[in-house]
Design a protein around this motif. Sequence first.
Motif, PDB file in Angstrom:
ATOM      1  N   VAL A   1       5.593  12.829  -5.890  1.00 41.66           N
ATOM      2  CA  VAL A   1       5.789  11.774  -4.898  1.00 41.66           C
ATOM      3  C   VAL A   1       5.442  12.363  -3.538  1.00 41.66           C
ATOM      4  CG1 VAL A   1       7.511  10.368  -3.704  1.00 41.66           C
ATOM      5  CG2 VAL A   1       7.544  10.535  -6.203  1.00 41.66           C
ATOM      6  N   GLU A   2       4.467  11.766  -2.859  1.00 39.88           N
ATOM      7  CA  GLU A   2       4.096  12.265  -1.532  1.00 39.88           C
ATOM      8  C   GLU A   2       5.005  11.649  -0.462  1.00 39.88           C
ATOM      9  OE1 GLU A   2      -0.113  12.375  -0.590  1.00 39.88           O
ATOM     10  OE2 GLU A   2       0.350  11.720   1.443  1.00 39.88           O
ATOM     11  N   ASP A   3       5.256  10.365  -0.579  1.00 39.83           N
ATOM     12  CA  ASP A   3       6.146   9.652   0.350  1.00 39.83           C
ATOM     13  C   ASP A   3       6.853   8.552  -0.415  1.00 39.83           C
ATOM     14  OD1 ASP A   3       5.572  10.760   3.031  1.00 39.83           O
ATOM     15  OD2 ASP A   3       3.546  10.001   2.648  1.00 39.83           O
ATOM     16  N   LEU A   4       8.101   8.342  -0.074  1.00 41.18           N
ATOM     17  CA  LEU A   4       8.852   7.235  -0.672  1.00 41.18           C
ATOM     18  C   LEU A   4       9.644   6.538   0.433  1.00 41.18           C
ATOM     19  CD1 LEU A   4      10.892   7.015  -3.893  1.00 41.18           C
ATOM     20  CD2 LEU A   4      12.122   6.744  -1.743  1.00 41.18           C
ATOM     21  N   TYR A   5       9.597   5.218   0.410  1.00 41.97           N
ATOM     22  CA  TYR A   5      10.371   4.416   1.367  1.00 41.97           C
ATOM     23  C   TYR A   5      11.131   3.368   0.584  1.00 41.97           C
ATOM     24  CZ  TYR A   5       6.849   6.460   4.356  1.00 41.97           C
ATOM     25  OH  TYR A   5       6.015   7.360   4.970  1.00 41.97           O
ATOM     26  N   TYR A   6      12.425   3.314   0.770  1.00 44.97           N
ATOM     27  CA  TYR A   6      13.214   2.227   0.213  1.00 44.97           C
ATOM     28  C   TYR A   6      13.901   1.557   1.399  1.00 44.97           C
ATOM     29  CZ  TYR A   6      16.898  -0.423  -1.962  1.00 44.97           C
ATOM     30  OH  TYR A   6      17.732  -1.458  -2.329  1.00 44.97           O
ATOM     31  N   SER A   7      13.724   0.262   1.542  1.00 45.65           N
ATOM     32  CA  SER A   7      14.306  -0.402   2.713  1.00 45.65           C
ATOM     33  C   SER A   7      14.789  -1.796   2.378  1.00 45.65           C
ATOM     34  CB  SER A   7      13.269  -0.473   3.844  1.00 45.65           C
ATOM     35  OG  SER A   7      12.201  -1.319   3.459  1.00 45.65           O
TER      36      SER A   7
ATOM     37  N   ASN B   1      10.038  12.390   2.247  1.00 41.73           N
ATOM     38  CA  ASN B   1       8.715  12.859   2.643  1.00 41.73           C
ATOM     39  C   ASN B   1       8.741  14.363   2.535  1.00 41.73           C
ATOM     40  OD1 ASN B   1       9.878  10.729   4.848  1.00 41.73           O
ATOM     41  ND2 ASN B   1       7.904  10.088   4.058  1.00 41.73           N
ATOM     42  N   PRO B   2       8.382  14.881   1.357  1.00 45.02           N
ATOM     43  CA  PRO B   2       8.497  16.334   1.147  1.00 45.02           C
ATOM     44  C   PRO B   2       7.855  17.087   2.304  1.00 45.02           C
ATOM     45  CG  PRO B   2       7.651  15.246  -0.825  1.00 45.02           C
ATOM     46  CD  PRO B   2       7.734  14.204   0.236  1.00 45.02           C
ATOM     47  N   LEU B   3       8.505  18.135   2.745  1.00 43.83           N
ATOM     48  CA  LEU B   3       7.985  18.925   3.861  1.00 43.83           C
ATOM     49  C   LEU B   3       6.701  19.614   3.435  1.00 43.83           C
ATOM     50  CD1 LEU B   3      11.405  20.311   5.018  1.00 43.83           C
ATOM     51  CD2 LEU B   3      10.022  18.547   6.116  1.00 43.83           C
ATOM     52  N   PRO B   4       5.823  19.936   4.392  1.00 41.57           N
ATOM     53  CA  PRO B   4       4.539  20.561   4.071  1.00 41.57           C
ATOM     54  C   PRO B   4       4.646  21.757   3.108  1.00 41.57           C
ATOM     55  CG  PRO B   4       4.624  20.010   6.385  1.00 41.57           C
ATOM     56  CD  PRO B   4       5.974  19.660   5.824  1.00 41.57           C
ATOM     57  N   HIS B   5       5.714  22.567   3.253  1.00 45.82           N
ATOM     58  CA  HIS B   5       5.802  23.745   2.384  1.00 45.82           C
ATOM     59  C   HIS B   5       5.998  23.378   0.909  1.00 45.82           C
ATOM     60  CE1 HIS B   5      10.206  23.652   1.726  1.00 45.82           C
ATOM     61  NE2 HIS B   5      10.246  23.157   2.934  1.00 45.82           N
ATOM     62  N   ARG B   6       6.455  22.146   0.670  1.00 46.95           N
ATOM     63  CA  ARG B   6       6.612  21.715  -0.725  1.00 46.95           C
ATOM     64  C   ARG B   6       5.261  21.349  -1.333  1.00 46.95           C
ATOM     65  NH1 ARG B   6      11.195  18.771  -2.423  1.00 46.95           N
ATOM     66  NH2 ARG B   6       9.865  18.472  -4.239  1.00 46.95           N
ATOM     67  N   LEU B   7       4.377  20.772  -0.523  1.00 50.02           N
ATOM     68  CA  LEU B   7       3.059  20.345  -1.005  1.00 50.02           C
ATOM     69  C   LEU B   7       2.010  20.934  -0.055  1.00 50.02           C
ATOM     70  CD1 LEU B   7       3.864  16.580  -1.666  1.00 50.02           C
ATOM     71  CD2 LEU B   7       3.432  18.297  -3.399  1.00 50.02           C
ATOM     72  N   PRO B   8       1.687  22.199  -0.240  1.00 47.47           N
ATOM     73  CA  PRO B   8       0.957  22.941   0.807  1.00 47.47           C
ATOM     74  C   PRO B   8      -0.427  22.408   1.132  1.00 47.47           C
ATOM     75  CG  PRO B   8       1.100  24.223  -1.233  1.00 47.47           C
ATOM     76  CD  PRO B   8       1.930  23.004  -1.439  1.00 47.47           C
ATOM     77  N   THR B   9      -1.106  21.795   0.176  1.00 47.86           N
ATOM     78  CA  THR B   9      -2.510  21.433   0.425  1.00 47.86           C
ATOM     79  C   THR B   9      -2.664  19.992   0.919  1.00 47.86           C
ATOM     80  OG1 THR B   9      -2.771  20.725  -1.864  1.00 47.86           O
ATOM     81  CG2 THR B   9      -3.326  23.022  -1.356  1.00 47.86           C
ATOM     82  N   LEU B  10      -1.545  19.357   1.178  1.00 48.13           N
ATOM     83  CA  LEU B  10      -1.579  17.941   1.508  1.00 48.13           C
ATOM     84  C   LEU B  10      -2.219  17.669   2.875  1.00 48.13           C
ATOM     85  CD1 LEU B  10      -0.274  15.784  -0.324  1.00 48.13           C
ATOM     86  CD2 LEU B  10       1.527  15.637   1.388  1.00 48.13           C
ATOM     87  N   PRO B  11      -3.258  16.813   2.935  1.00 47.15           N
ATOM     88  CA  PRO B  11      -3.776  16.412   4.239  1.00 47.15           C
ATOM     89  C   PRO B  11      -2.719  15.569   4.952  1.00 47.15           C
ATOM     90  CG  PRO B  11      -4.785  15.092   2.496  1.00 47.15           C
ATOM     91  CD  PRO B  11      -3.859  16.078   1.815  1.00 47.15           C
ATOM     92  N   ASN B  12      -2.814  15.496   6.281  1.00 47.74           N
ATOM     93  CA  ASN B  12      -1.613  15.121   7.014  1.00 47.74           C
ATOM     94  C   ASN B  12      -1.898  14.321   8.285  1.00 47.74           C
ATOM     95  OD1 ASN B  12       1.161  15.257   7.285  1.00 47.74           O
ATOM     96  ND2 ASN B  12       1.179  17.394   7.946  1.00 47.74           N
TER      97      ASN B  12
END
Lengths: 349, 349
Positions: free
Chosen positions: B111-117, B167-178
Amino acid sequence: MAATEVLNGVNYFEGVEKLLEIWFTTSDGNHKSADLRRIPRAKLESLMKIVRCEIISFVKNEQIDAYVLSESSMFVSKRRFILKTCGTTTPLLCLEPLLLMAEQYAGFTEVEDLYYSRKNFKRPDLQVMPHQHFDQEVALLDTLFPDGAAYCLGAVNRDCWYLYTFNPLPHRLPTLPNPDEPDQTLEIMMTDLDPEIMSIFTKEECLNATEATKKAGIDKIIPNMIIDDFLFDPCGYSMNGVTKNICSDLEDGCYMTIHITPEPDFSYVSFETNIPSSSYKEIITNVLETFNPGKFTVTVFSNQLSPTKDTSKEVLFLNQLGDWQRRDVQQCSIKNYDLVYAFFCRFPS
Amino acid sequence: MAATEVLNGVNYFEGVEKLLEIWFTTSDGNHKSADLRRIPRAKLESLMKIVRCEIISFVKNEQIDAYVLSESSMFVSKRRFILKTCGTTTPLLCLEPLLLMAEQYAGFTEVEDLYYSRKNFKRPDLQVMPHQHFDQEVALLDTLFPDGAAYCLGAVNRDCWYLYTFNPLPHRLPTLPNPDEPDQTLEIMMTDLDPEIMSIFTKEECLNATEATKKAGIDKIIPNMIIDDFLFDPCGYSMNGVTKNICSDLEDGCYMTIHITPEPDFSYVSFETNIPSSSYKEIITNVLETFNPGKFTVTVFSNQLSPTKDTSKEVLFLNQLGDWQRRDVQQCSIKNYDLVYAFFCRFPS
């Protein structure tokens, strides 16, 4: 910041304060002859009994009476009342008697603005009614102020800051100027503090408050303050500062206040001031260098007449501030005030 | 928006939706070969059973599969899953099976981002576990996403809007464009609607959904949409729109969705779109003129690449918008996104 309490067999002290700020007025908006400082000392003492604390020291200037309490501080000026209490105190229970005293002794019949705020407690389970949960506090406040609004800034399930505000709409108080004086407040609430710095605020390391104030550099954070400080036994520290009346008009009636719970397991330091500044960056940096926290929350309130209005909050929109990385930032409009909330953690955390 | 339910003897339908939006990726950030639309229809149907609703209609374009549900809508695109359900549905209960399906059928492991609202419910007491209280929802989400953050925007004791985000921090998903693509979402949640307009969305006044869509002017809010609409018996309305593939690249893969609970005692209309715009003022004004609500909440999410980034939110900082007065406005930074929340009431309310 008072000495550790042993509650239900737990060696813990809740440094996080409950902060109540009330601005009074009269029904016709004319409050020239009214003054909260006419409330007799004995009445204030009885009020503090309801709150479960007591007055231990006092200093004043022309604009403000500043009290150090056994649990934090109280500031009384012409029409503004500030009560900031930590531990297991119950400040919301004093609201009804306070409103009566403001009318009976000071000549104020109306609340113009009310703010009740606090950071989330580390141990809410050790609090007493109505302070065990924000919902409880809101329920009590809603019975007194039917138009009040309750907010939670920051992450509800991590570090956050609660605010209840009552700002009667213009139709309720038709003649009210809007706003009639510049006003701003900066608060910094710090946790996970540097143990070496915290050890200054113990009777083991310092003989008295004056020594602790100097050693930590607290007297240099905002200069030109009359300082009233107190070192608790065996540990804990409180200070109030009020501006010397040599300052500019703008700084007259300004205060600062610092409260320190130094125990390593639940260290907490709070800083608060209403000093006007076109940039709070210097003060925030001074405070962070003085106490070196692992995490901190900053809130800035400023109304439209305040010199801090535009620039003071910029620093909170930085992703990084010295060694600290911002985790949360929120902005909010409340009547005449802009409010910015930000939460920072030391990087890497 | 479905027909009124009789729950515990109460004639009530909760129009307020629970909105779940998940962006998937893979552990190396390369998701070229993965696609959520490979999840078989039968699997989506079993997922909706867990949520307590069902698929009743379907339309698609090259970028997006859009489903009308018995309780609101679902949108499935390559790596984004949106589930919006009203009534007493239980969308959070489908999270674990959904994550498994995304891995098994679509090739997404992260999961790159999750929003529940959701807005506050009018009748939380009629909801079922874990949706009776935001704390309950947060507790469940925290078991799945240990770094998730929960927020409440607006007044907790009046009208407010809850958001949980992971929203996992960058260190969790290191190669993620941002971030790697422009993204924005506009939501308008309206209550106390004009009864004359609401009567359009009943079988008494309209034969079918097409008639209701035309009569209310829904097809004119955002032009060039393939519309899939549904009129419930005896009342209630849902529509999904996806952009016709004649639009600009920027608008490809865009959707809009409207859900209407027309009953006068608990009228509710929601509008949502991800269409990019340098100003949302025109769309917001169109929506308000179409439905004429007594109160409404607006939220705008936009990331740094979005064309709506700078100007779309300006309208929310106006004290007044047409006949409506702003009561609350809050701004928040969430990872790559700016979020603005505002709440308006008709003046004088």
